[in-house]
Design a protein around this motif. Structure first.
Motif, PDB file in Angstrom:
ATOM      1  N   GLU A  73      38.169  10.259  24.899  1.00  0.00           N
ATOM      2  CA  GLU A  73      38.925  10.895  25.979  1.00  0.00           C
ATOM      3  C   GLU A  73      39.590  12.174  25.501  1.00  0.00           C
ATOM      4  OE1 GLU A  73      40.304  11.388  29.813  1.00  0.00           O
ATOM      5  OE2 GLU A  73      38.815   9.995  28.992  1.00  0.00           O
ATOM      6  N   GLU A  74      40.164  12.134  24.302  1.00  0.00           N
ATOM      7  CA  GLU A  74      40.841  13.305  23.745  1.00  0.00           C
ATOM      8  C   GLU A  74      39.873  14.473  23.563  1.00  0.00           C
ATOM      9  OE1 GLU A  74      43.084  14.565  19.562  1.00  0.00           O
ATOM     10  OE2 GLU A  74      42.658  12.450  20.016  1.00  0.00           O
ATOM     11  N   LEU A  75      38.672  14.175  23.061  1.00  0.00           N
ATOM     12  CA  LEU A  75      37.676  15.218  22.825  1.00  0.00           C
ATOM     13  C   LEU A  75      37.201  15.825  24.140  1.00  0.00           C
ATOM     14  CD1 LEU A  75      36.291  16.390  20.296  1.00  0.00           C
ATOM     15  CD2 LEU A  75      34.358  14.900  20.779  1.00  0.00           C
ATOM     16  N   TRP A  76      36.992  14.969  25.157  1.00  0.00           N
ATOM     17  CA  TRP A  76      36.525  15.458  26.453  1.00  0.00           C
ATOM     18  C   TRP A  76      37.575  16.352  27.113  1.00  0.00           C
ATOM     19  CZ3 TRP A  76      33.113  16.981  29.614  1.00  0.00           C
ATOM     20  CH2 TRP A  76      33.339  17.055  30.977  1.00  0.00           C
ATOM     21  N   VAL A  77      38.844  15.963  27.016  1.00  0.00           N
ATOM     22  CA  VAL A  77      39.924  16.777  27.586  1.00  0.00           C
ATOM     23  C   VAL A  77      39.969  18.146  26.906  1.00  0.00           C
ATOM     24  CG1 VAL A  77      42.437  16.965  27.781  1.00  0.00           C
ATOM     25  CG2 VAL A  77      41.305  14.806  28.313  1.00  0.00           C
ATOM     26  N   ARG A  78      39.776  18.170  25.600  1.00  0.00           N
ATOM     27  CA  ARG A  78      39.775  19.437  24.852  1.00  0.00           C
ATOM     28  C   ARG A  78      38.634  20.338  25.314  1.00  0.00           C
ATOM     29  NH1 ARG A  78      38.672  19.940  18.294  1.00  0.00           N
ATOM     30  NH2 ARG A  78      38.647  22.256  18.217  1.00  0.00           N
ATOM     31  N   PHE A  79      37.441  19.781  25.435  1.00  0.00           N
ATOM     32  CA  PHE A  79      36.275  20.569  25.856  1.00  0.00           C
ATOM     33  C   PHE A  79      36.439  21.071  27.291  1.00  0.00           C
ATOM     34  CE2 PHE A  79      31.932  20.675  27.717  1.00  0.00           C
ATOM     35  CZ  PHE A  79      31.396  21.678  26.922  1.00  0.00           C
TER      36      PHE A  79
END
Length: 678
Positions: A488-494
């Motif tokens: 989830e953290e990576l997707w929010v960043r992207f």
């Protein structure tokens, strides 16, 4: 095993019933004890229980030669037995059937660790349960060594993967295995000692009972007072009943001999007939009560419990002794009738149990087919593994709701089901081990895409950056999952990086749209000027005005994208129409039109690429025309000497002339492009 048939039982023979006629006797019948299962491995004979009757009952109970006691015969059956049922699953919901299934209280050994299995075996050996010990021991041993062998195999695999040689592998000492071997060794030793002690005890008891018989024989030859002789007889009877089990092979002859000498003793003492009649009435009352208790068993919902209780009643019947002759047949028929019904119910129960177990086997085979189909299928996604795992767990839950299969098939079908489940979960474990490595690779790739998107988020090159971000988003979708804790953290960043760029782009074009609409009006005004162009007397002056209008066009800027092609086409047509009206050579008109085209390129995005592409096309055409003209000029030399080829020569000359004109025009167009550089 099938239970004995109690429906054809010979009634007791009450010898010496009339003391006034000592010659009167009856048929001598065998008396056999009923076998009960003392342990899971050894049957013991239930002998006559301790005699606790009053003295008058004791005197009279053995004054007759006891007739044949109804036997409970156990026949061989390949699937079902009374004792085996105690270790199988109960049928129905009655309390007695729950008592039968002792194994249901046992834990699931397949999920226990090795240390827990050792502790469980230790506990069982300390308490020594009466039933099922060997079966539980075998189950514990099987599951312990299954897990132990898996540990050895895993250790060996790791040793070989690290470069070790197979012949050098040594698992080492396993304290749990040593403890397991010690417990098994102690168990086997205790069994041997127990069996040996039991056999010795039986032999000792047999010798004691032989001596009791000899002592009873000796009483007949005594000339002492009746009270003293009878007291000794009663003491011998009590000693007989207090003595434990004897070898089964000697049992029948032992009882026959005992009853024979008891009858001789009663004949010898000529007991008082009134006392005898009183004992007969008491015996009758006792047997009536036993009949009533037996008839109550007919209402018991458990055929097995009723049958087991009936065995005890038959033991008691044999011990009670004779009844008055005129009521002997009646009371016996009453007891036998209830016995027959209970026996029939017992047989029907096991027939039904056998049928149900067959049905259970069929159900379990269907479940095995389903699990094997799933276990052997090719599952390649996390979603499919979740779905199939739910199916497997549902099938395992359904398996637990199904009762036991026939004994000869029960272990086989369970192993088949267990093997399929193990195969499935082993494949699942390997899948997620591989997936763990893939998740790491995917995390690295998506982190790189995040960094790339963040490097583009502030770009104002809207078209190129948009194309790049769309390509990056497509690449993101192609990459598989990443570890759940960072997903989830990576997707929010992207998503944040992409959203920032497109938000900036949207704000920019909100203002640009207004400018584009104004530019569209300006370009439409330029087109109107061209369409309403008033020619002067000098072509050079006219061309200069048109070039200024073209320059004005290129300086205006972009128009709405949807109107772009149409407004450009209107401009080109209007300009070409003016050139066509001018009194110019065809070549000059074409050059002017080309000049207009190049000027139009200059107003577009990526104008340099478009102009270079146009120059390359012109250069290619020039080279091709030069080659063609050289070929035609070479060919005309061959045909000039022939008088019949004038028409061909003329045609070639026309081609050469047109080719040179086209070549000149192309060279002029090339000068227009090259002039942009100078």
């Amino acid at each position: 095993m099938k239970a004995k048939d109690l429906s054809n039982l010979s009634h007791e023979n009450e010898a010496n019933e009339n003391l006034d006629t000592p010659e009167a006797g009856g048929d001598s019948h065998e008396n056999e004890s009923v076998e009960e299962k003392a342990t899971e491995d050894q049957s013991v004979i239930m002998e006559t229980p301790e005699d606790k009757k009053e003295s008058s009952e004791i005197i009279n109970e053995d004054m007759e030669s006891e007739g044949e006691v109804p036997e409970i015969e156990v026949k061989d059956d390949e699937d079902v037995s009374v004792t085996e049922v105690a270790e199988e699953k109960s049928v129905g919901n009655s309390e007695d059937q729950k008592e039968i299934v002792e194994v249901q209280a046992e834990p699931d050994y397949t999920i226990m660790e090795k240390s827990e299995l050792v502790d469980r075996l230790t506990l069982l050996l300390e308490h020594k349960p009466a039933k099922g010990l060997k079966g539980k021991l075998d189950a514990i041993k099987h599951n312990f060594y299954k897990k132990h062998n898996e540990e050895v195999a895993e250790a060996k695999k790791k040793f070989l993967e690290e470069g070790g040689k197979e012949e050098d592998f040594d698992f080492g000492k396993d304290e749990l295995e040593l403890k397991m071997k010690e417990l098994l060794h102690d168990y086997r030793g205790s069994r041997i000692v127990q069996t040996r002690n039991l056999e010795e005890e039986k032999e000792n008891n047999l010798q004691i009972k032989y001596q009791i018989i000899e002592d009873i024989k000796d009483l007949v030859n005594r000339k002492e007072a009746f009270d003293k002789t009878f007291q000794e007889f009663r003491d011998l009877q009590k000693k007989w009943h207090d003595t434990g089990m004897v070898p089964q092979a000697a049992l029948k002859g032992l009882w026959d001999t005992y009853h024979h000498h008891v009858e001789n003793f009663y004949d010898y003492i000529k007991i008082n007939k009134e006392l005898r009649d009183l004992d007969l009435k008491k015996n009758l009352a006792a047997k009536v009560r036993l009949c009533e208790e037996t008839e109550k068993l007919l209402e018991d919902p458990s055929a097995v419990k009723a049958f087991n209780t009936l065995q005890k009643y038959h033991e008691q019947w044999r011990e009670i002794g004779p009844v008055p002759r005129e009521q002997k047949e009646e009371i016996w028929e009453r007891f036998k009738e209830a016995t027959t019904i209970i026996n029939r119910n017992h047989q029907e129960f096991y027939e039904g149990l056998k049928s149900e177990q067959k049905t259970n086997l069929e159900k379990k085979e269907v479940l095995c087919d389903k699990v094997e189909l799933i276990a052997n299928s090719n599952i390649e996604s996390h979603k499919d593994w979740n779905s199939s795992s739910k199916e497997i767990l549902d099938l395992q839950k359904e398996w637990r709701t199904i009762g036991f299969a026939p004994k000869k098939d029960n272990n086989r079908i369970y192993q088949r089901f267990r093997t399929a489940c193990d195969l499935y979960f082993d494949k699942k474990r390997k899948f997620y081990l591989n997936l763990k490595d893939q998740l790491g690779d995917n995390l690295e790739k998506k982190t790189e895409l995040c960094e790339l998107a963040e490097s583009l988020q502030d770009s104002t090159d809207w078209k190129e950056t948009t194309d790049k971000l769309i390509a990056i988003q497509k690449e993101w979708k192609k990459i598989g999952p990443v570890p759940r804790k960072v997903s989830e953290e990576l997707w929010v960043r992207f998503r944040a990086a992409c959203d920032k760029f497109f938000s900036n782009k949207s704000k920019h074009f909100d203002h640009v749209d207004t400018d584009h609409a104004e530019n569209l009006k300006l370009k439409e005004e330029v087109i109107d000027k061209i369409r309403n162009f008033q020619f002067g007397g000098d072509d050079e002056e006219n061309l200069a005005v048109l070039r200024e209008l073209q320059k004005e066009w290129t300086q205006i800027g972009h128009v709405p994208f949807k109107k772009k092609d149409k407004i450009q086409e209107d401009f080109r047509r209007a300009l070409n129409a003016v050139y066509d009206k001018m009194d110019l050579e065809t070549e000059d008109k074409e050059v002017q039109k080309f000049q207009s085209k190049i000027d139009n390129f200059l107003s577009m995005n990526h104008s340099e690429d478009k102009i270079i592409g146009e120059r390359n096309k012109i250069v290619g055409k020039i080279k091709q025309l030069e080659t063609d003209i050289g070929l035609w000029e070479n060919n005309i030399g061959f045909f000039s000497a022939s008088k019949t080829s004038d028409s061909i020569v003329q045609e070639i000359e026309e081609k050469i002339e047109k080719g040179k004109q086209s070549l000149k025009l192309l060279q002029e167009k090339l000068k227009v492009i090259d002039g942009l550089v100078s």
